[in-house]
Write an enzyme that holds these catalytic residues in place. Structure first.
Site, PDB file in Angstrom:
ATOM      1  N   HIS A   1      40.940  52.295  54.762  1.00  0.00           N
ATOM      2  CA  HIS A   1      42.424  52.757  54.286  1.00  0.00           C
ATOM      3  C   HIS A   1      43.293  51.763  54.852  1.00  0.00           C
ATOM      4  O   HIS A   1      44.494  51.464  54.184  1.00  0.00           O
ATOM      5  CB  HIS A   1      42.557  54.144  54.710  1.00  0.00           C
TER       6      HIS A   1
ATOM      7  N   GLU B   1      32.747  44.018  34.300  1.00  0.00           N
ATOM      8  CA  GLU B   1      32.351  43.993  35.718  1.00  0.00           C
ATOM      9  C   GLU B   1      30.805  43.885  35.984  1.00  0.00           C
ATOM     10  O   GLU B   1      30.393  43.589  37.179  1.00  0.00           O
ATOM     11  CB  GLU B   1      32.650  45.515  36.296  1.00  0.00           C
TER      12      GLU B   1
ATOM     13  N   ASP C   1      34.331  43.623  41.472  1.00  0.00           N
ATOM     14  CA  ASP C   1      32.963  44.117  41.118  1.00  0.00           C
ATOM     15  C   ASP C   1      32.001  42.940  40.277  1.00  0.00           C
ATOM     16  O   ASP C   1      30.756  42.865  40.760  1.00  0.00           O
ATOM     17  CB  ASP C   1      32.928  45.411  40.147  1.00  0.00           C
TER      18      ASP C   1
ATOM     19  N   CYS D   1      41.889  41.700  35.896  1.00  0.00           N
ATOM     20  CA  CYS D   1      42.698  42.662  36.766  1.00  0.00           C
ATOM     21  C   CYS D   1      42.138  42.768  38.069  1.00  0.00           C
ATOM     22  O   CYS D   1      42.621  43.686  38.811  1.00  0.00           O
ATOM     23  CB  CYS D   1      42.534  44.032  36.061  1.00  0.00           C
TER      24      CYS D   1
END
Length: 943
Positions: A570, A806, A830, A877
């Site tokens: 986080h 991906e 990924d 992206c």
């Protein structure tokens, strides 16, 4: 894991007998190219060993281990026999799930099917299913899991009437979100029904969101009032709960003095004279197929009735001799198995099983990590200091460059007594500290409203209300612990359990739990948390919790450095959202940096430098000045198109994790939304959001875009991102498991609702729908059919359907996909991870997981060439799209769109405007000739 799809189903089959049905199943597998003809002999041999009928009209014929050589490709075929087939064990079968498995994949299906077997009327529904989708839904829809565990027990309530206890029991279910206010209203007006022996029952279905059973007991039980059960849910979903209540009432004696464990044992049907034992599971991947088989074999050796349950689960016990039931427990490393046995060899059986589980059930195991609960003992030994002006490599977490004095946020050493004599006083202190922490967190949420930290802090509030933590603390206090010691013991135990999980993402969330724990502990000790200086600084910490980041004054903090954590922690996620340079996982040595020492943080190269020398310092300051000037100029021209000096234009869009940030993206010059991660809607609700909820969310984004396009990725959860209301079996490798589109296709009704919501919200505005984790054309077609079906009902003027690249197979097969898709969007995060076989959050290897690796670039090149051959556009992206060294390479590879975080949009557009297409092509060609990412970056430096 094997997945049931409509393409694997044959409806309306008939057979003269079970052998004919088995032969048909074998031929279906062979025709589909899954097996050779020899596999049927293995299926027959398996039936000779024992029947493969599971019950409720389902059989799962499969081969023996010896016949696996005849399996060409793992797969399944489902045959429906509406009239039924009598199996050799006398059971009536309506559905065959024929499995060809090269290893133990079929046990994942077994685990799920055992959970749906108890559905009333399932056999009839299977026989009457009129289409393949309906049959898949019956077998795939997660069963409703009833709630009856330690959370639902309310012991020692100050009450003297059954009605008071009924309200307390119902209130507990409301707190657990099993019921709503409508249920409470009904219970208030409903008199409890006497069950005998001082026990009472209240039950209703109105307002029940999940079948649940709670039990409230009075502080002073008597013959007329021992306790009140509160049952929520319709009768057909409460069979198991009613059985457990019967188990309880059949037990001997009263309940005065019984604790949570003893009451759960009674509810699970454990006999009062049973021999019991608790044993911690140490297997790395939990109780999966192989160790479960060892447990079952050991249980079958003893003349005893043996049951096993998961102490941390819903409390239900299963037979230890049933492989599918044992696997269905889903036990993970660090959890506790409760064994109970009756019979002649009960003690011998429990002793043998306890030893077998402790020794790993045939697998090598290691003990759970130990740790001191008293924080005063932590950090007593200072690490060795870093060398001045010498770079230290770490994990690049957020791009940018910073130079400022270090503020080392060392957690305060909280000193407290381990024991206390007055339990009631300690409980009151604990309650005050929790309430104070709750107020602090809610204040931080208000301050962070609309930002990335707010939803994470909301999870912290939920953690504060966790009944397991609270009850564990109360037990410790009642046993003589102080509030501080009891609380931290509960936090530490829960955090260690999460840290032990094989799933890295879930393990990293243990930091959130410790963050919550430290806040309450500091309030108990009356100690304020560290306060940063009023001057600019680089924040250095062991790890950062969301509340730490939420308190940051971004006008002063210049960068972040943590000793622990990965690129997906986080602290890293929030640093990127705040636009702060950050490196993580730098090691304990960074905690020895002297307060006020100058520190360089390079978030792009993933390194830090303590006390830089004069030459390095001047170089860094020049780079920072250049970056600041570039950023200011880029922001001033943010609404200009990203057009190269020779007239070639690229769209630069924004990646969003929440529709609330759409206006900010537009304000920063984004040409649209290149990636909307729609799972935020699903994670924010206790159950799958309905159509209206989703339409409302998506419409906000379309309204803010004012006609700019929106690319929405359909729900991408599962594996490493589970949903509470979509239970999945434990997977050895969740990154290669049931996730993305392959998961959505198992619940087509959820995907259809999402697609309908997107089309409804879009209307005549440009919408691009893309599917995540697509591996080949078959998966794309299955998902596209859902879009076509909804489009026939919901008119939307400008819709395109594409896939995310991906998975390497999808890039390699781009030529077969391009004629049927409208666009590709390359998720380089990924794609890099899967291409290089490196976990991008791995503390040691993540620096090598570089998307500028020539192997990744070649996959991008293949994708673009295949797309442009069919006039399709291609976007990128992933994080690579905002990498300054990579942008020219991507432009040179003829990518049509780049999608980056909103804060990076102006800079990326500015970078493109400095290029020419010939320069970009030259850099791309150069990069493709190199042998490694390091060589690529070194070569690109010359530009």
């Amino acid at each position: 894991m094997l997945t049931l799809t409509a393409n694997d189903i044959r409806l309306g089959a008939t057979a003269s007998d079970w052998q004919d049905a088995l032969t048909q199943a074998g031929r279906d597998l062979e025709t589909a190219g899954r097996t050779s003809s020899a596999y049927l002999a293995g299926m027959n041999a398996r039936e000779q060993q024992s029947s493969t009928v599971l019950g409720n009209g389902i059989a799962i014929p499969h081969g023996t281990p010896e016949s696996r050589e005849a399996v060409l490709e793992t797969g399944i075929r489902i045959l429906q026999f509406p009239d039924g087939v009598t199996w050799h064990d006398g059971a009536r079968v309506h559905v065959l799930v024929a499995i060809a498995a090269q290893s133990d994949e079929h046990l994942d299906i077994l685990r799920h099917l055992t959970r749906v077997l108890d559905k009333p009327g399932l056999a009839e529904k299977l026989a009457q299913a009129g289409n393949a989708g309906e049959l898949v839904a019956l077998l795939s829809k997660p069963p409703v899991v009833a709630k009856c565990d330690g959370d639902t027990l309310c012991l020692g309530i100050e009450a003297t009437t059954a009605q008071e206890l009924a309200l307390a029991a119902a209130a507990r279910l409301q707190r657990l979100r099993c019921i709503d206010a409508d249920f409470l209203t009904e219970i208030i007006t409903q008199p409890p029904v006497a069950l005998g022996r001082g026990f009472w029952l209240v039950h209703h279905t109105l307002g029940a969101h999940r079948p649940a059973l709670s039990l409230a007991t009075p502080k002073k039980p008597g013959p007329e009032l021992q306790g009140v059960f509160c049952l929520a849910g319709p009768g057909d979903e409460c069979h198991e709960l009613l059985e457990r209540m019967d188990n309880f009432l059949a037990g001997d004696g009263g309940i005065d003095g019984l604790g949570i464990d003893a009451l759960l044992a009674r509810l699970s049907g454990e006999a009062s004279d049973a021999v019991t034992a608790n044993v911690t599971l140490l297997n790395t991947h939990g109780l999966h197929a192989r160790p479960a088989k060892q447990l079952v074999q050991e249980a079958r050796r003893h003349n005893a009735s043996i049951r096993v349950r998961l102490r941390e689960g819903d409390g239900s016990a299963v037979s230890a001799t049933s492989l599918t039931r044992v696997i269905g427990l889903g036990a993970r490393r660090g959890q506790t198995l409760v064994l109970s046995a009756t019979g002649d060899e009960a003690q011998q059986a429990v002793t043998a099983l306890t030893r077998a589980i402790s020794e790993g059930l045939g697998e090598q195991v290691s003990p759970l990590r130990e740790g001191a609960p008293n924080l005063a003992e932590a950090g007593a030994t200072d690490p060795e200091p870093l060398v001045d002006d010498e770079p230290l490599k770490a994990v690049a977490a957020s791009p940018g460059l910073a130079l400022a004095p270090a503020f080392v946020m060392r957690q305060p050493r909280l000193t407290y007594l381990e024991t206390a004599a007055d339990a009631e006083a300690e409980i009151q202190r604990l309650n005050r500290a929790i309430d104070e922490s709750d107020g602090q967190l809610r204040t931080l949420i208000r301050q962070a409203e609309g930002g990335e930290a707010a939803p994470i802090l909301s999870v912290h509030v939920e953690m504060l209300q966790d009944e397991d933590l609270y009850q564990a603390t109360l037990e410790a206090i009642n046993e003589g612990a102080s509030a501080e010691a009891g609380w931290w013991r509960a936090i530490d135990t829960a955090a260690k359990g999460q840290e032990a999980l094989a799933d890295r993402l879930l393990a990293e969330r243990a930091a959130d739990l410790r963050d919550v724990g430290r806040r309450v502990l500091a309030n108990l000790c009356g100690v304020a948390m560290p306060t940063p200086p009023d001057t600019p600084y680089v924040l250095v910490a062991e790890d950062l919790g969301p509340s730490d980041v939420a308190r940051l004054d971004t006008s002063r903090v210049r960068g972040l450095v943590t000793a622990r954590g990965g690129a997906t922690s986080h602290s890293a996620i929030l640093a990127r959202a705040l636009g702060l340079p950050a490196v993580v996982g730098a090691g304990e040595a960074v905690l020895a940096i002297a307060e006020g020492a100058e520190l360089v943080v390079d978030g792009e190269r993933g390194c830090l430098v303590p006390n830089p020398g004069s030459e390095r310092r001047e170089r860094v300051l020049r780079r920072i000045d250049q970056l600041e000037s570039l950023q200011a100029a880029a922001y001033d021209h943010r609404h200009r198109p990203a057009t190269t000096r020779d007239g070639h234009s690229i769209e630069v869009c924004a990646n969003l994790g929440n529709t609330a940030h759409t206006p900010d993206a537009v304000e920063r010059g984004a040409d649209g939304i290149g990636l909307l991660r729609t799972e935020f809607i699903f994670m924010a609700h206790p159950e799958a959001p309905d159509l209206d909820t989703q339409v409302w969310e998506y419409r906000h984004a379309f309204d803010a875009l004012n006609g700019l396009p929106l690319v929405a990725r359909t729900l991408d959860v599962g594996g490493d991102k589970p949903l509470d209301y979509w239970p999945l079996p434990q997977e050895d490798n969740p990154f290669l498991g049931l996730r993305g589109i392959r998961l959505s296709l198992t619940r087509p009704e959820i995907l259809e609702t999402q697609v309908r919501a997107l089309l409804t919200a879009a209307g005549d505005r440009p919408l691009r729908i893309m599917f995540p984790m697509v591996k080949d054309l078959e998966e794309f077609r299955a998902a596209r059919e859902i879009v076509k079906r909804v489009q026939a009902e919901v008119a939307a003027a400008d819709v395109q359907v594409g896939v995310m690249i991906e998975v390497p197979s999808c890039a390699l097969l781009a030529g077969t996909l391009a004629p049927e898709v409208d666009f590709f969007s390359i998720g380089t995060n990924d794609l890099t991870q899967y291409t290089l076989a490196i976990d991008r959050g791995h503390g040691q290897l993540s620096a090598e997981s570089d998307a500028l690796h020539p192997a990744v670039l070649r996959l991008i090149q293949m994708t673009v060439e295949a797309a442009h051959a069919h006039q399709r556009w291609v976007g990128v992206c992933g994080e690579l799209a905002s990498d300054p060294q990579a942008i020219p390479v991507l432009v040179g590879l003829a990518v049509d769109e780049l999608s980056v975080t909103s804060r990076r949009v102006p800079l990326v557009k500015a970078c493109i405007r400095e290029l020419t297409l010939d320069e970009a092509r030259a850099q791309a060609e150069l990069a493709l000739t190199k042998a490694s990412a390091a060589e690529v970056r070194d070569a690109l430096e010359s530009f």
